[in-house]
Design a protein around this motif. Structure first.
Motif, PDB file in Angstrom:
ATOM      1  N   LYS A 273     134.631   5.134  61.771  1.00 57.71           N
ATOM      2  CA  LYS A 273     133.686   5.057  62.891  1.00 57.71           C
ATOM      3  C   LYS A 273     133.656   3.642  63.451  1.00 57.71           C
ATOM      4  O   LYS A 273     133.618   2.673  62.703  1.00 57.71           O
TER       5      LYS A 273
ATOM      6  N   ASN B 182     134.091   8.432  66.499  1.00 60.59           N
ATOM      7  CA  ASN B 182     134.933   8.775  65.358  1.00 60.59           C
ATOM      8  C   ASN B 182     136.384   8.517  65.763  1.00 60.59           C
ATOM      9  O   ASN B 182     136.892   9.142  66.693  1.00 60.59           O
TER      10      ASN B 182
ATOM     11  N   ALA C 166     130.187  10.353  68.119  1.00 58.18           N
ATOM     12  CA  ALA C 166     129.583  10.716  66.833  1.00 58.18           C
ATOM     13  C   ALA C 166     128.062  10.612  66.897  1.00 58.18           C
ATOM     14  O   ALA C 166     127.351  11.549  66.514  1.00 58.18           O
ATOM     15  N   GLU C 167     127.550   9.448  67.386  1.00 58.59           N
ATOM     16  CA  GLU C 167     126.105   9.238  67.444  1.00 58.59           C
ATOM     17  C   GLU C 167     125.795   7.997  68.252  1.00 58.59           C
ATOM     18  O   GLU C 167     126.698   7.248  68.623  1.00 58.59           O
TER      19      GLU C 167
END
Length: 187
Positions: free
Chosen positions: A130, A177, A184-185
């Motif tokens: 990440k 990612n 991803a976030e």
């Protein structure tokens, strides 16, 4: 080096075969109607990137090689070569930029990555799973757009285009990612 049977080869294994170092990319176990079972293995050469398809029967013995993994810090890129430094010994290693493929834009100054060595030769580099990136441009939020699985296009500060959820705006930091190259976030 340990020898393994041909039917024990798994994706990701590094093998010494035909005088070279090969990584198993895909392994398919085949049981033909006539004759013995075998493993159909797609191999990628770690030194020059060429590909090879081989059949290994269970009686065939191949040498499995263990690569030493070291954390190294990215320093700079020049003429298509990436330079990394071992943070303990301060030794420097250069690898071709194409070793990272389409994940190259995610490599940032000072980033710590894993470099794989065979004896003293650097063969491969792996980015962290990440990475935090900033959104350079994206469409504004549309009121009432609450569809469960809706995404909008965005361009990251490194030039990579990905899809992000509608609540993420411009100049926000997000976590991407690097294996799937997807949002991803939020950071």
């Amino acid at each position: 080096m340990p020898k393994i049977n041909g039917n024990e080869i798994r994706p990701g294994n590094v093998l010494e075969h035909n005088g070279g170092l090969w990584a198993a990319v895909k392994v398919e176990h085949v049981k033909p109607g006539k004759g013995g079972a075998f493993a159909q293995v797609e191999l990628r050469n770690l030194r020059n990137g060429s590909k090879l398809n081989e059949r290994f029967r269970s009686a065939d013995k191949v040498e499995r090689v263990r690569l030493e993994q070291r954390d190294m810090q990215f320093l700079f890129e020049s003429d298509g070569l990436l330079t990394f430094m071992d943070t303990e010994t301060y030794d420097q290693v250069t690898l071709p930029a194409e070793i990272l493929g389409d994940r190259r834009p995610f490599l940032q100054d000072g980033m710590t990555i894993q470099v794989e060595f065979y004896e003293s030769e650097a063969l491969n580099a792996t980015l962290p799973q990440k990475v935090t990136c900033r959104i350079a441009e994206t469409e504004p939020v549309v009121k009432g757009q609450t569809a469960a699985n809706s995404f909008k296009p965005a361009v990251l500060d490194n030039g990579v285009r990905i899809s992000v959820p509608p609540f993420v705006g411009q100049d926000e930091d997000i976590v991407v990612n690097t294996e799937t190259m997807e949002y991803a976030e939020r950071a």
